[in-house]
Design a protein around this motif. Sequence first.
Motif, mmCIF file in Angstrom:
data_model
loop_
_atom_site.group_PDB
_atom_site.id
_atom_site.type_symbol
_atom_site.label_atom_id
_atom_site.label_comp_id
_atom_site.label_asym_id
_atom_site.label_seq_id
_atom_site.Cartn_x
_atom_site.Cartn_y
_atom_site.Cartn_z
ATOM 1 N N THR A 71 -3.198 9.113 5.802
ATOM 2 C CA THR A 71 -3.730 8.423 6.966
ATOM 3 C C THR A 71 -4.288 7.071 6.537
ATOM 4 O OG1 THR A 71 -5.592 8.375 8.536
ATOM 5 C CG2 THR A 71 -5.790 9.894 6.690
ATOM 6 N N SER A 72 -3.775 6.002 7.120
ATOM 7 C CA SER A 72 -4.249 4.669 6.747
ATOM 8 C C SER A 72 -5.713 4.484 7.134
ATOM 9 C CB SER A 72 -3.383 3.584 7.389
ATOM 10 O OG SER A 72 -3.426 3.648 8.803
ATOM 11 N N LEU A 73 -6.144 5.124 8.233
ATOM 12 C CA LEU A 73 -7.553 5.030 8.614
ATOM 13 C C LEU A 73 -8.433 5.672 7.552
ATOM 14 C CD1 LEU A 73 -9.778 4.318 10.673
ATOM 15 C CD2 LEU A 73 -9.455 6.584 11.652
ATOM 16 N N THR A 117 -5.391 -2.235 2.505
ATOM 17 C CA THR A 117 -5.329 -0.858 2.010
ATOM 18 C C THR A 117 -4.170 -0.606 1.054
ATOM 19 O OG1 THR A 117 -3.998 -0.155 3.913
ATOM 20 C CG2 THR A 117 -6.411 0.037 4.105
ATOM 21 N N LEU A 118 -3.410 -1.637 0.691
ATOM 22 C CA LEU A 118 -2.233 -1.405 -0.138
ATOM 23 C C LEU A 118 -2.587 -0.704 -1.445
ATOM 24 C CD1 LEU A 118 0.750 -1.639 -0.792
ATOM 25 C CD2 LEU A 118 0.330 -3.970 -1.616
ATOM 26 N N ALA A 119 -3.551 -1.237 -2.182
ATOM 27 C CA ALA A 119 -3.908 -0.635 -3.473
ATOM 28 C C ALA A 119 -4.402 0.789 -3.285
ATOM 29 C CB ALA A 119 -4.972 -1.481 -4.172
ATOM 30 N N GLY A 120 -5.231 1.011 -2.257
ATOM 31 C CA GLY A 120 -5.727 2.361 -1.998
ATOM 32 C C GLY A 120 -4.607 3.320 -1.634
ATOM 33 N N SER A 121 -3.646 2.862 -0.838
ATOM 34 C CA SER A 121 -2.522 3.706 -0.443
ATOM 35 C C SER A 121 -1.642 4.045 -1.640
ATOM 36 C CB SER A 121 -1.686 3.009 0.635
ATOM 37 O OG SER A 121 -2.426 2.863 1.832
ATOM 38 N N CYS A 166 3.953 8.400 3.448
ATOM 39 C CA CYS A 166 2.701 7.645 3.553
ATOM 40 C C CYS A 166 2.784 6.596 4.652
ATOM 41 C CB CYS A 166 2.343 6.990 2.217
ATOM 42 S SG CYS A 166 3.335 5.556 1.787
ATOM 43 N N ASP A 167 1.606 6.255 5.163
ATOM 44 C CA ASP A 167 1.478 5.120 6.069
ATOM 45 C C ASP A 167 1.712 3.840 5.272
ATOM 46 O OD1 ASP A 167 1.038 6.251 8.497
ATOM 47 O OD2 ASP A 167 -1.125 6.023 8.497
ATOM 48 N N PHE A 168 2.560 2.981 5.789
ATOM 49 C CA PHE A 168 2.892 1.724 5.113
ATOM 50 C C PHE A 168 2.534 0.541 6.009
ATOM 51 C CE2 PHE A 168 6.362 -1.079 3.196
ATOM 52 C CZ PHE A 168 5.685 -1.275 2.000
ATOM 53 N N GLU A 169 1.681 0.808 6.998
ATOM 54 C CA GLU A 169 1.250 -0.219 7.957
ATOM 55 C C GLU A 169 2.454 -1.023 8.448
ATOM 56 O OE1 GLU A 169 -2.282 -2.323 6.920
ATOM 57 O OE2 GLU A 169 -3.396 -0.492 6.483
ATOM 58 N N VAL A 192 6.987 8.328 -3.163
ATOM 59 C CA VAL A 192 6.998 9.008 -1.864
ATOM 60 C C VAL A 192 8.427 9.213 -1.399
ATOM 61 C CG1 VAL A 192 4.726 8.161 -1.169
ATOM 62 C CG2 VAL A 192 6.765 6.796 -0.650
ATOM 63 N N ASP A 193 8.583 10.171 -0.503
ATOM 64 C CA ASP A 193 9.895 10.478 0.062
ATOM 65 C C ASP A 193 10.107 9.808 1.411
ATOM 66 O OD1 ASP A 193 10.499 12.450 -2.065
ATOM 67 O OD2 ASP A 193 8.822 13.524 -1.153
ATOM 68 N N GLY A 194 9.021 9.311 2.005
ATOM 69 C CA GLY A 194 9.123 8.661 3.300
ATOM 70 C C GLY A 194 7.991 7.677 3.503
ATOM 71 N N ILE A 195 8.185 6.772 4.455
ATOM 72 C CA ILE A 195 7.132 5.845 4.864
ATOM 73 C C ILE A 195 7.163 5.714 6.379
ATOM 74 C CG2 ILE A 195 7.078 4.475 2.732
ATOM 75 C CD1 ILE A 195 8.770 2.345 4.236
ATOM 76 N N ASN A 196 5.992 5.417 6.951
ATOM 77 C CA ASN A 196 5.895 4.947 8.334
ATOM 78 C C ASN A 196 5.697 3.443 8.276
ATOM 79 O OD1 ASN A 196 5.958 7.522 9.389
ATOM 80 N ND2 ASN A 196 3.771 7.642 9.783
#
Length: 280
Positions: A46-48, A63-67, A85-88, A117-121
């Motif tokens: 969750t990006s939030l 949030t890139l580094a945190g993600s 993962c959320d990719f904004e 990761v296997d997927g991104i939003n």
Amino acid sequence: MTEPTDTATTFRSLHVPGDPFILPCAWDVAGARLFAEAGHRAVGTTSLGVAAGIGAADEDRATLAGSVNLAAALRTALPNHPLTCDFEDGYGDGPEFVVEIVRENFAIADGTGGLLVDGINIQDSRQGRMSEPGVLSAKVTAIKEAFPALFVNARIDTFWIGQDNLGEVLARIDAYVDAGADGIFVPGDLDLATIETITSRRRVPVNVLASPRYSKSDLAEAGVARISTGSLLYRAAMSGALSTLQVLADDRPSQAENVLPYRAFTELDRVSVRSRPGGR
């Protein structure tokens, strides 16, 4: 070019219209491990939750580094579990730059070309403003050309930012699927008629948020393939923490009847979480 991994193949196979899986979105390793142990077949972020953890605003590209750090930690903790993962908005404006962001930050450091990761939003808005459909379309195409095994879930934020325009959503679905998106994510408090209209339009699996109005079975009948918790679990955890604090502030004994025991977390460090591709 990357080849599909077992987790990537498993993640893709989970997306079955009419038989949705629930995607719990984590903000730390312990939570992700607990979600996996509970039988959930894939874990997202969750990006939030990530933004809140570093004191940043959601969707401000801080949030890139945190993600990335969370994705790396989750891959280490759950090596055989599908992760997304959320990719904004891709953390950049141009498609080439977004591809480099993926390559430089999510590549596994073993020389194989695989990703953490296997997927991104990836979404078509930033800080409450919609981009032109061509912006996300170009990013999706570039990402899929560079990383064909990656499940790219194109997020359409029209309803999310308060614009009640189903026609625009349907047009964006067509544009993003034509660009190569593997799935479509339409967040918002949607009614079943709207969801059914969206899924009937589908050429790819449709993802919606967990709903305060509809059950998993309701959403399955509407043709949904994936139900994301988004920031719900993080907000629920913080709400529970505040309620617990209020009990203490009210001069009452702490209430821990429905709280996980201390050992539930300490034992996570000693027990390897097993992947359950077939469910519980």
